[in-house]
Scaffold this active site. Structure first.
Site, PDB file in Angstrom:
ATOM      1  N   SER A 163       0.842  -1.197   0.000  1.00  0.00           N
ATOM      2  CA  SER A 163       0.000   0.000   0.000  1.00  0.00           C
ATOM      3  C   SER A 163       0.874   1.242   0.000  1.00  0.00           C
ATOM      4  CB  SER A 163      -0.854  -0.031   1.273  1.00  0.00           C
ATOM      5  OG  SER A 163      -1.353   1.249   1.574  1.00  0.00           O
ATOM      6  N   TYR A 211      -1.980  -0.182  10.335  1.00  0.00           N
ATOM      7  CA  TYR A 211      -2.222  -0.806   9.026  1.00  0.00           C
ATOM      8  C   TYR A 211      -1.012  -0.583   8.111  1.00  0.00           C
ATOM      9  CZ  TYR A 211      -3.704  -1.045   4.169  1.00  0.00           C
ATOM     10  OH  TYR A 211      -3.747  -1.303   2.819  1.00  0.00           O
ATOM     11  N   LYS A 271       2.148  -3.173   6.515  1.00  0.00           N
ATOM     12  CA  LYS A 271       2.585  -3.272   5.110  1.00  0.00           C
ATOM     13  C   LYS A 271       4.090  -3.031   4.992  1.00  0.00           C
ATOM     14  CE  LYS A 271      -1.453  -4.258   3.449  1.00  0.00           C
ATOM     15  NZ  LYS A 271      -1.761  -5.606   2.938  1.00  0.00           N
TER      16      LYS A 271
HETATM   17  C1  UD1 Z   1      -5.552   3.757   2.879  1.00  0.00           C
HETATM   18  C2  UD1 Z   1      -4.306   3.619   2.036  1.00  0.00           C
HETATM   19  C3  UD1 Z   1      -4.607   2.834   0.770  1.00  0.00           C
HETATM   20  C4  UD1 Z   1      -5.275   1.516   1.123  1.00  0.00           C
HETATM   21  C5  UD1 Z   1      -6.526   1.797   1.942  1.00  0.00           C
HETATM   22  C6  UD1 Z   1      -7.166   0.517   2.408  1.00  0.00           C
HETATM   23  C7  UD1 Z   1      -3.119   5.677   2.525  1.00  0.00           C
HETATM   24  C8  UD1 Z   1      -2.628   6.981   2.009  1.00  0.00           C
HETATM   25  N1  UD1 Z   1      -3.829   4.933   1.670  1.00  0.00           N
HETATM   26  O1  UD1 Z   1      -6.446   4.539   2.179  1.00  0.00           O
HETATM   27  O2  UD1 Z   1      -3.401   2.563   0.091  1.00  0.00           O
HETATM   28  O3  UD1 Z   1      -5.636   0.853  -0.055  1.00  0.00           O
HETATM   29  O4  UD1 Z   1      -6.149   2.506   3.113  1.00  0.00           O
HETATM   30  O5  UD1 Z   1      -8.314   0.812   3.163  1.00  0.00           O
HETATM   31  O6  UD1 Z   1      -2.871   5.293   3.650  1.00  0.00           O
HETATM   32  N2  UD1 Z   1     -12.517  10.186   4.020  1.00  0.00           N
HETATM   33  C9  UD1 Z   1     -13.441  11.113   4.423  1.00  0.00           C
HETATM   34  N3  UD1 Z   1     -14.606  10.645   4.963  1.00  0.00           N
HETATM   35  C10 UD1 Z   1     -14.881   9.316   5.098  1.00  0.00           C
HETATM   36  C11 UD1 Z   1     -13.914   8.384   4.659  1.00  0.00           C
HETATM   37  C12 UD1 Z   1     -12.729   8.856   4.133  1.00  0.00           C
HETATM   38  O7  UD1 Z   1     -13.229  12.309   4.337  1.00  0.00           O
HETATM   39  O8  UD1 Z   1     -15.938   8.977   5.623  1.00  0.00           O
HETATM   40  C13 UD1 Z   1     -11.262  10.678   3.433  1.00  0.00           C
HETATM   41  C14 UD1 Z   1     -10.039  10.225   4.221  1.00  0.00           C
HETATM   42  O9  UD1 Z   1      -9.737  11.145   5.244  1.00  0.00           O
HETATM   43  C15 UD1 Z   1      -8.990  10.202   3.104  1.00  0.00           C
HETATM   44  C16 UD1 Z   1      -9.796   9.834   1.838  1.00  0.00           C
HETATM   45  O10 UD1 Z   1     -11.147  10.109   2.153  1.00  0.00           O
HETATM   46  O11 UD1 Z   1      -8.471  11.481   2.903  1.00  0.00           O
HETATM   47  C17 UD1 Z   1      -9.654   8.367   1.480  1.00  0.00           C
HETATM   48  O12 UD1 Z   1      -9.899   7.601   2.653  1.00  0.00           O
HETATM   49  P1  UD1 Z   1     -10.086   6.021   2.583  1.00  0.00           P
HETATM   50  O13 UD1 Z   1     -10.975   5.661   1.450  1.00  0.00           O
HETATM   51  O14 UD1 Z   1     -10.445   5.538   3.936  1.00  0.00           O
HETATM   52  O15 UD1 Z   1      -8.660   5.479   2.168  1.00  0.00           O
HETATM   53  P2  UD1 Z   1      -7.199   5.787   2.818  1.00  0.00           P
HETATM   54  O16 UD1 Z   1      -7.250   5.704   4.282  1.00  0.00           O
HETATM   55  O17 UD1 Z   1      -6.638   6.991   2.146  1.00  0.00           O
END
Ligand code: UD1
Length: 341
Positions: free
Chosen positions: A127, A152, A156
């Site tokens: 990841s 997490y 990785k």
């Molecule tokens: C992380 C990993 C990614 C992995 C994934 C698995 C990083 C940078 N990326 O993704 O490689 O495949 O975990 O789960 O660590 N968000 C909101 N509101 C919500 C949910 C999310 O604002 O309710 C925002 C988060 O703050 C983030 C973005 O959306 O900025 C993406 O979040 P999410 O889909 O949870 O993935 P990551 O945590 O970025």
């Protein structure tokens, strides 16, 4: 028959990869899953889409005895694609040992099996979270890894190191470590997609569930040092990710892997903010999303996106799907799920 073992094959990326394996290669596929965050419905969906069959075993990879008993029955294993793992950043922050126990025990058990059986080719789901908050963007595979922001991401980082050491110790073992950025979207047919059993933590399933009134969306922070204040990610279509696995497998089998253990970034190279992702969804679905702005989420990196040149040149992998395609396919899948009920 030359067989590929896919762990976590009922899960989100595993299921899409099995479709690619069945439709674009002649390998026999055996999926291993314990359905901790998936159901066997995925298997029927894979069969319906591909028109092909494959075998499956219900098995927890943390149970080493059972793993060896079950997998030893399989002959002619050419490679292992190891997806099975927990993947929620916030859950890992809340319960670190759950992540260290599950993600690392399953990895060492399956690697031990690979070693014992002299299986040559191993592909690992890594990841972009391994980069932490990188000093320079976009990140290349050589960008120094900062401290992980979440357990997490740490599992990785450790997982990659374990595989690197295994490849040094056992000359027959060859690995590709695929650093996914943010896999989203659904198969273009709309007949399979992300289907978390528990309440999702990832942005796109929360967006599509919010659009059908089954969830509510909070944007985690709008005061980051980014162009609109929300976090930046590199969203990448799950079918592009699946395609990269087949290319990585062929790369290993054709002995093109010069380093024994090679890392590839799998992202589009485009940084997209949370608010931009929401706007893309609204555009392709024609639905206005109700969302609120909340506080920052523990464990989140501020911004990350990929330099994907290595995967392009070495694997001949070109991501095909746009952000709108990602949102459109996720929406089609959500609507199909609603219609099924
Ligand atoms: C992380 C990993 C990614 C992995 C994934 C698995 C990083 C940078 N990326 O993704 O490689 O495949 O975990 O789960 O660590 N968000 C909101 N509101 C919500 C949910 C999310 O604002 O309710 C925002 C988060 O703050 C983030 C973005 O959306 O900025 C993406 O979040 P999410 O889909 O949870 O993935 P990551 O945590 O970025």
């Amino acid at each position: 028959m030359a067989t590929i073992i896919v762990t976590g094959g009922a899960g989100y990326i595993g299921s899409h990869t099995i479709i690619e394996l069945l439709t674009s290669t002649d390998f026999t596929v055996v999926s291993i899953d314990n359905f901790s965050n998936s159901t066997s419905r995925s298997y029927q969906r894979i069969k319906d889409i591909s028109g092909k069959s494959f075998d499956s075993l219900e098995l927890d990879l943390c149970n080493n005895k059972e793993l060896n008993a079950q997998l030893s029955k399989i002959t002619d294993i050419v490679g292992i694609i190891h997806f099975a793992a927990f993947k929620s950043v916030p859950e890992s922050v809340a319960d670190p040992l759950l992540y260290y126990n599950n993600n690392l025990n399953s990895l060492t058990n399956i690697l031990n099996f690979a070693k014992e059986k002299k299986i040559k080719n191993f592909i690992f789901s890594s990841s972009c979270s391994v980069y932490g908050n990188a000093d320079e963007l976009p990140v290349t595979e050589n960008t120094p890894l900062k401290a992980a922001e979440s357990p997490y991401g740490h599992t990785k980082q450790i997982g990659e190191e374990i595989i690197n050491f295994m490849c040094k110790a056992f000359p027959e073992l060859n690995a590709v470590l695929l650093r996914y950025f943010n896999p989203v979207g659904a198969h273009p047919s709309g007949k399979i997609g992300e289907f978390p059993l528990n309440r999702p933590n990832n942005l796109v399933p929360i967006i599509t569930q919010t659009a059908v009134g089954k969830n509510s969306l909070t944007v985690f922070g709008n005061d980051f040092d980014t162009r609109d204040g929300s976090c930046i990610r590199d969203y990448i279509h799950v079918s592009d990710i699946a395609d990269a696995h087949v290319k990585a497998l062929n790369y290993l089998i054709e002995n093109k892997n010069k380093k024994k253990s090679t890392v590839f970034n799998l992202g589009t190279g485009n940084g997209v903010s949370v608010l931009e992702a929401i706007r893309s969804f609204e555009k392709v679905s024609g639905k206005k999303l109700n969302y609120t702005i909340g506080s920052r989420r523990d464990g989140d990196v501020v911004a990350i996106y990929a330099n994907n040149n290595l995967a392009k040149t070495e694997l001949n992998w070109i991501p095909k799907f746009s952000l709108d395609d990602m949102m459109g396919s996720a929406w089609k899948w959500q609507q199909n799920l609603e219609a099924e009920k």
